[in-house]
Design a protein around this motif. Sequence first.
Motif, short mmCIF file in Angstrom:
data_model
loop_
_atom_site.label_atom_id
_atom_site.label_comp_id
_atom_site.label_asym_id
_atom_site.label_seq_id
_atom_site.Cartn_x
_atom_site.Cartn_y
_atom_site.Cartn_z
N ARG A 1 1.23 -1.30 -0.04
CA ARG A 1 0.28 0.09 0.29
C ARG A 1 1.02 1.41 -0.29
N LEU A 2 2.00 0.89 -0.05
CA LEU A 2 2.84 2.38 0.05
C LEU A 2 3.93 2.36 -1.28
N PRO A 3 4.10 3.79 -1.12
CA PRO A 3 5.11 3.96 -3.29
C PRO A 3 6.29 3.50 -2.55
N PRO A 4 6.54 3.38 -4.43
CA PRO A 4 7.54 2.82 -4.39
C PRO A 4 9.35 2.76 -3.43
N PRO A 5 9.15 3.97 -3.31
CA PRO A 5 10.67 4.00 -2.65
C PRO A 5 10.84 3.34 -1.57
N VAL A 6 9.22 4.14 -0.78
CA VAL A 6 9.37 2.47 0.51
C VAL A 6 9.89 1.38 0.51
N THR A 7 9.54 1.10 -0.34
CA THR A 7 9.89 -0.91 -1.21
C THR A 7 11.69 -0.21 -1.25
N LEU A 8 12.61 0.36 -1.71
CA LEU A 8 13.72 0.36 -1.76
C LEU A 8 14.56 0.99 0.28
N LEU A 9 13.40 1.29 0.56
CA LEU A 9 14.25 1.41 1.96
C LEU A 9 13.69 0.40 2.47
N HIS A 10 12.97 -0.38 2.61
CA HIS A 10 12.78 -1.78 2.99
C HIS A 10 13.98 -2.79 3.18
N ILE A 11 14.33 -2.37 1.73
CA ILE A 11 15.02 -3.62 1.55
C ILE A 11 17.03 -3.18 1.89
N SER A 12 17.13 -1.45 1.79
CA SER A 12 18.23 -0.99 2.46
C SER A 12 17.93 -1.49 3.95
N SER A 13 17.41 -0.61 5.24
CA SER A 13 17.04 -1.46 6.53
C SER A 13 17.01 -2.41 6.05
N GLY A 14 16.80 -3.95 5.42
CA GLY A 14 16.13 -5.64 5.41
C GLY A 14 18.51 -5.74 5.65
N ILE A 15 19.15 -5.07 4.32
CA ILE A 15 20.35 -5.75 3.72
C ILE A 15 21.29 -5.25 5.64
N THR A 16 21.20 -3.88 6.20
CA THR A 16 21.66 -3.47 6.82
C THR A 16 21.65 -4.06 8.07
N VAL A 17 20.61 -4.72 8.28
CA VAL A 17 20.16 -5.93 9.46
C VAL A 17 20.99 -6.89 9.22
N LEU A 18 21.40 -7.65 7.45
CA LEU A 18 21.88 -8.55 8.07
C LEU A 18 23.57 -8.63 8.19
N ALA A 19 24.02 -6.87 7.56
CA ALA A 19 25.14 -6.99 8.03
C ALA A 19 25.54 -6.59 9.02
N LEU A 20 24.70 -5.52 9.49
CA LEU A 20 24.94 -5.18 11.36
C LEU A 20 24.88 -6.69 12.71
N THR A 21 24.08 -7.89 12.21
CA THR A 21 23.39 -9.15 12.45
C THR A 21 25.34 -10.16 12.27
N ALA A 22 25.59 -9.92 11.32
CA ALA A 22 27.27 -10.46 11.21
C ALA A 22 28.07 -9.67 12.03
N LEU A 23 28.46 -8.54 12.12
CA LEU A 23 28.81 -8.87 13.06
C LEU A 23 28.80 -8.58 14.29
N ARG A 24 27.51 -8.44 14.61
CA ARG A 24 27.42 -8.79 16.35
C ARG A 24 27.15 -10.40 16.38
N VAL A 25 26.97 -11.38 15.18
CA VAL A 25 27.71 -12.63 15.46
C VAL A 25 28.85 -13.26 15.83
N VAL A 26 30.05 -12.09 15.09
CA VAL A 26 31.66 -12.76 15.08
C VAL A 26 31.76 -11.80 16.68
N TRP A 27 31.04 -10.44 16.69
CA TRP A 27 31.88 -9.87 18.58
C TRP A 27 31.59 -10.53 19.82
#
Length: 222
Positions: free
Chosen positions: A41-67
């Motif tokens: 229901r949201l405009p296309p730019p929100v999809t890019l925001l969703h994708i960006s934040s999701g990949i950021t979660v993946l990267a930060l979680t990888a760092l968190r696991v290593v730490w």
Amino acid sequence: MQTYQQGGTSDARYTRVAITLHWAIAFFIILNLSTGFFLDRLPPPVTLLHISSGITVLALTALRVVWRLTHPRPSYPAEYSPWERRLADIVHFCLYAFMIGMPLTGWALISANPPLDSPGAAVDAQQLARIGQHSHAGGNPPIWLLIPLPYIAPIHEMGRDPAGLPAQRVAHDRFDTVHKLGAFSLLTLLLLHLSGALKHQFVDKQRELARMGIGRRRPQFR
């Protein structure tokens, strides 16, 4: 780890890096869930925001696991009962699994579309146009408008040839289902995690939030 004799409890905080990663991941997960449930229901730019934040979660979680592997966490307070310790371990393990699995299934989902300007993309667009839908074939989505996200090649290339489109669509639908179910599961885990922390903080009168950087620890007694 520091121990405190008063009350036989442990108020040792996590490291600053662990605390920073914890709250950063929490922020982006909440952002992702709040956009993901209403993405259609949201405009296309929100999809890019969703994708960006999701990949950021993946990267930060990888760092968190290593730490986490290189810096052991503080032990549970002595007041925790055995079942609370076991439940906390299970919830933490599941949270880590979903913090990795959810971005990966989302990544697979957007990869399960034919490559742009391929024969498969042309056929896909024609077939979807007949039922009033638009093809999702396109360029690589830019993460935070800076870094193009590479597609997962084996999944993406399935639809290059029109003969591979049916299998790619099946894969797309499966990834979509798993991703949606995972969102509800992750939300449930977050509520369990939050409920446990609030119980220890306000019902059991322990300084649970201080372990993760909120509030002061009790004075140290030697």
